[in-house]
Every structure is written in C-alpha cells, then in structure tokens.
Design a protein around this motif. Structure first.
Motif, PDB file in Angstrom:
ATOM      1  N   GLU A  96      32.331  38.741  41.517  1.00 30.61           N
ATOM      2  CA  GLU A  96      32.073  39.702  40.847  1.00 30.61           C
ATOM      3  C   GLU A  96      31.175  40.493  40.720  1.00 30.61           C
ATOM      4  OE1 GLU A  96      34.101  41.153  37.763  1.00 30.61           O
ATOM      5  OE2 GLU A  96      36.057  41.431  38.519  1.00 30.61           O
ATOM      6  N   GLY A 150      30.378  40.290  44.418  1.00 30.63           N
ATOM      7  CA  GLY A 150      30.949  41.875  45.178  1.00 30.63           C
ATOM      8  C   GLY A 150      32.447  41.606  45.630  1.00 30.63           C
ATOM      9  N   ASP A 205      36.287  42.088  44.492  1.00 30.73           N
ATOM     10  CA  ASP A 205      36.479  42.623  42.931  1.00 30.73           C
ATOM     11  C   ASP A 205      37.684  41.729  42.519  1.00 30.73           C
ATOM     12  OD1 ASP A 205      38.482  44.293  41.620  1.00 30.73           O
ATOM     13  OD2 ASP A 205      37.733  45.927  43.147  1.00 30.73           O
ATOM     14  N   LYS A 246      41.995  42.612  43.700  1.00 31.22           N
ATOM     15  CA  LYS A 246      42.392  42.589  45.330  1.00 31.22           C
ATOM     16  C   LYS A 246      42.135  41.200  45.613  1.00 31.22           C
ATOM     17  CE  LYS A 246      39.688  46.918  47.008  1.00 31.22           C
ATOM     18  NZ  LYS A 246      38.933  47.879  47.433  1.00 31.22           N
ATOM     19  N   GLN A 283      37.221  41.551  50.870  1.00 36.38           N
ATOM     20  CA  GLN A 283      35.485  41.710  51.178  1.00 36.38           C
ATOM     21  C   GLN A 283      34.771  41.952  50.613  1.00 36.38           C
ATOM     22  OE1 GLN A 283      33.896  41.803  54.885  1.00 36.38           O
ATOM     23  NE2 GLN A 283      32.218  42.438  53.539  1.00 36.38           N
ATOM     24  N   SER A 284      33.467  41.334  50.724  1.00 36.52           N
ATOM     25  CA  SER A 284      33.006  41.566  49.268  1.00 36.52           C
ATOM     26  C   SER A 284      31.999  43.462  50.208  1.00 36.52           C
ATOM     27  CB  SER A 284      31.336  40.613  49.321  1.00 36.52           C
ATOM     28  OG  SER A 284      30.191  41.226  48.326  1.00 36.52           O
ATOM     29  N   THR A 285      32.069  44.135  48.332  1.00 30.96           N
ATOM     30  CA  THR A 285      31.619  44.790  48.180  1.00 30.96           C
ATOM     31  C   THR A 285      29.828  45.187  47.994  1.00 30.96           C
ATOM     32  OG1 THR A 285      31.829  45.149  45.666  1.00 30.96           O
ATOM     33  CG2 THR A 285      33.772  46.379  46.973  1.00 30.96           C
ATOM     34  N   LYS A 286      29.118  43.653  48.247  1.00 30.69           N
ATOM     35  CA  LYS A 286      28.050  43.797  47.825  1.00 30.69           C
ATOM     36  C   LYS A 286      27.272  43.320  49.257  1.00 30.69           C
ATOM     37  CE  LYS A 286      24.398  41.815  45.092  1.00 30.69           C
ATOM     38  NZ  LYS A 286      23.848  41.526  43.769  1.00 30.69           N
ATOM     39  N   TYR A 287      28.057  42.108  49.753  1.00 31.78           N
ATOM     40  CA  TYR A 287      27.510  41.486  51.124  1.00 31.78           C
ATOM     41  C   TYR A 287      28.099  41.805  52.114  1.00 31.78           C
ATOM     42  CZ  TYR A 287      24.783  38.604  47.590  1.00 31.78           C
ATOM     43  OH  TYR A 287      23.519  38.163  46.318  1.00 31.78           O
ATOM     44  N   PRO A 288      27.987  42.627  53.441  1.00 34.99           N
ATOM     45  CA  PRO A 288      28.718  42.762  54.389  1.00 34.99           C
ATOM     46  C   PRO A 288      29.440  41.887  55.395  1.00 34.99           C
ATOM     47  CG  PRO A 288      26.384  43.911  54.994  1.00 34.99           C
ATOM     48  CD  PRO A 288      27.116  42.785  53.309  1.00 34.99           C
ATOM     49  N   ARG A 299      33.464  37.006  52.777  1.00 36.00           N
ATOM     50  CA  ARG A 299      34.673  37.294  53.120  1.00 36.00           C
ATOM     51  C   ARG A 299      34.998  35.910  51.750  1.00 36.00           C
ATOM     52  NH1 ARG A 299      37.541  36.624  58.068  1.00 36.00           N
ATOM     53  NH2 ARG A 299      36.117  36.362  58.509  1.00 36.00           N
TER      54      ARG A 299
END
Length: 349
Positions: A47, A50, A52, A55, A63-68, A71
């Motif tokens: 977490e 990023g 979740d 999911k 897909q990370s919500t912090k680092y584009p 994965r």
C-alpha cells in the motif's frame, strides 16, 4: 529500463521497488503474499507503493496509484505456466529475483516449501530469462551458504560446499543453477549474498523485530548460544544501494579464470557472486544493548544453546563489491537500530 522485481511485498523487495521507481524505471512487482509471517505487514508495504489491497487478485495486474511506472501481480514462482507467460508478454530488460521461502529454522520443519519456491521457482525464472532476451538476472543468495566455513571474513572466493540448513542449500543451489545458465546461454547472472539485513519494515521473524516486541511487552528474549554470537548486521539502505549498483552492472566473464584452479566467485561465463554486508561483525550482546538504548528499557534475557542450522558468526568480505562497483556498506548499528525502533513505535506499537 523495464525490470521484473520479485518479492515486492517482502522487506528488501519493498525498499528496492521504491528506489527503482523513484529513479524512473518501469517495474513489474511480483509476490505470492504467503503466510510465512503476518500478511498484513506485506499488504501494508504494498500500500505504501500505491498497490490497493482490495484489488489484488491472483494472476491479475494492479496498477499503482502512486507510481505510474509500477504494476504488481500476485503469482507463485513455482506456477510455471504463469511465470513463463509473464516473461513472454512483458519482455523485461532485467530481472531481480528476491522472492524465496526465507528462514533457516523454518526449513527444519517445512522442507518441501523450499524446494517448491527456491528451486523449482528459480528454475522458472531462469527459463524465462533464457527465452526472452533478459540482459541481466540479479538474485538473492544468502550469507548462510558459508555453512561450516570458519575462515573469517567470509569471501566469495571461498568454497561453500558445506551448508547446514536446507535454506542455505537452496541458495547455494541457486548459485549453481545460475552459473549453468550463464555458461550455456550467455545470460549474465549475479548472486547477492546478504548478511543479516535489518531496518524499518523488517521481517517479524528476525531478531531485531522479535527482541523489540518482547522488550516492550516485558517478556524475555531468547539469546542463543548463550550470547556468544556475532552477526554482520547490514542496514536496509546499504543493501538496496548494493543491489542497484549490481543491477546496473551486468557481469562479464573472467578471462583469467581457469578450470585447473577454479575460482568459486567468478567464471569464464558472465557470472558473479557478491557479499553485501557491513563488514563489521557485532556481538549479539552489543546488538541487544543498542536495542535497549533505543527503547530506554532493559531486556529480560533467556540464555539458550546454539540452535540447529545456526552459525556462531558471520563476517562479510566485501572487497570485490568495493573493487568492482565502488561501494562498501557502512551504516553504524546504533543508527540503524534507532531508525528501526522509531518505525516500530510509529507503525507497529
């Protein structure tokens, strides 16, 4: 570069993932998230990067919500079809394999787990590299491979044919398997012999975590070999720096290597092994004193004999790491323990 990093829910993998992501690499993180220790700690590490928890589904990317550029996928290394498909689809530039069944003592009760993950799983990683043009495979070995060797400090040029736990034997096997693939298929491989890694987000089965928890709860700590132990404790940031330098510098064959006088640490093939340790052994009683100092609380000590599978001392010779990659770990034990205790009191207590 595009890199497969296995073990990203684990202690070292979590820290390494953050380092690689922050410098801009594209990372696919992989972990089976087994229950060897509290899975909530593993999910918490994910977490932070990023990923979740809600999911995560086996075999599916998150897909990370912090680092584009990050994965994550939950997979077992021994899941041959899934691992080979992942390699074929993603075409990684480099691979760093930190995923493994860890623990010396656990291997005494659960031997088959080590064969599944550390042997069969590692073979799947090697096969993935073989067929998909991977330019460098770095992988976790362990200081435990030195086994009955008593020559100090431990050097990668020493013979390590006498392990004393199945965990150690599995790590030695990884080095042999990697050499075979380097020789047969020209895959550059580098084994990383870690020495007693510690620091924030560390494993709860390790001494620092166990001792800190027990001292805070006014419970006795088990001090093996009656305290006559030495460990080359290595801070996590130093480990990560060493791994990054290794990843960035694939090995070449050693032109001076000869089968008439074979050097265990190098080869005519593109194969290397490095120790990553602080090169400064610490007495177990001094280590406990550092924890007491950081906590402001004394430990209740339960002195016990040496446990099966344990070695009395470790000490890393890192001269090859220094010579080849210009790096030598140097974090003082009191600084590192203090940082861990600060984290523990914030996140775990």
């Amino acid at each position: 570069m595009k890199l497969l990093l296995t073990g990203t829910a684990g202690f070292i993998g979590f820290h390494l993932a953050k380092r690689l992501l922050e410098r801009g690499d594209e990372v696919i993180g992989l972990d089976c998230i087994n229950d060897y220790y509290d899975i909530n700690l593993k999910y918490s590490r994910l977490e932070i990067t990023g990923i979740d928890r809600s999911k995560i589904e086996y075999g599916k990317f998150v897909q990370s919500t912090k680092y584009p550029n990050y994965r994550f996928i939950q997979l077992k290394l021994e899941d041959r079809e899934a691992i080979l498909n992942l390699f074929a689809q993603e075409k990684f530039d480099k691979v760093c394999n930190l995923a493994a069944q860890a623990g010396v003592r656990y291997s005494l009760q659960n031997p088959f787990t080590y064969i599944d993950s550390n042997i069969n799983g590692f073979l799947n990683i090697l096969e993935g590299c073989r067929y998909n043009g991977v330019k460098h495979l770095a992988y976790a070995s362990s200081s435990s491979v030195y086994g009955l060797n008593e020559t100090m400090p431990f050097s990668v040029h020493h013979n390590v044919d006498h392990p004393i736990s199945l965990y150690a034997a599995s790590k030695k096997s990884n080095e042999l398997m990697a050499h075979t693939y380097s020789y047969l298929y020209g895959i550059p491989t580098t084994g990383l012999r870690f020495f007693t890694v510690y620091g924030p987000w560390g494993r709860p089965d390790m001494a620092l975590f166990l001792f800190t928890k027990a001292i805070l709860e006014d419970k006795p700590i088990d001090v093996y070999n009656n305290g006559n132990m030495q460990r080359d404790f290595t801070y996590i940031d130093d480990i990560v720096e060493g791994i990054v330098r290794v990843i960035d510098n694939p090995p070449r064959g050693n032109p001076e290597w000869t089968g008439a006088n074979p050097d265990p640490g190098t080869s005519i093939a593109p194969y290397r092994v490095y120790n990553i340790g602080n090169s400064s052994p610490v007495r177990l009683m001094d280590f406990i004193e550092a924890i007491e100092e950081a906590l402001g609380q004394k430990a209740i000590k339960n002195f016990l004999p040496l446990q099966a599978g344990d070695v009395p001392a470790t000490w890393a010779d890192v001269s090859d790491l220094e010579k080849d990659l210009g790096y030598k770990p140097n974090t003082d034990i009191r600084f590192g323990v203090k940082r861990f205790v600060e984290w523990y009191l914030t996140f775990m207590y």
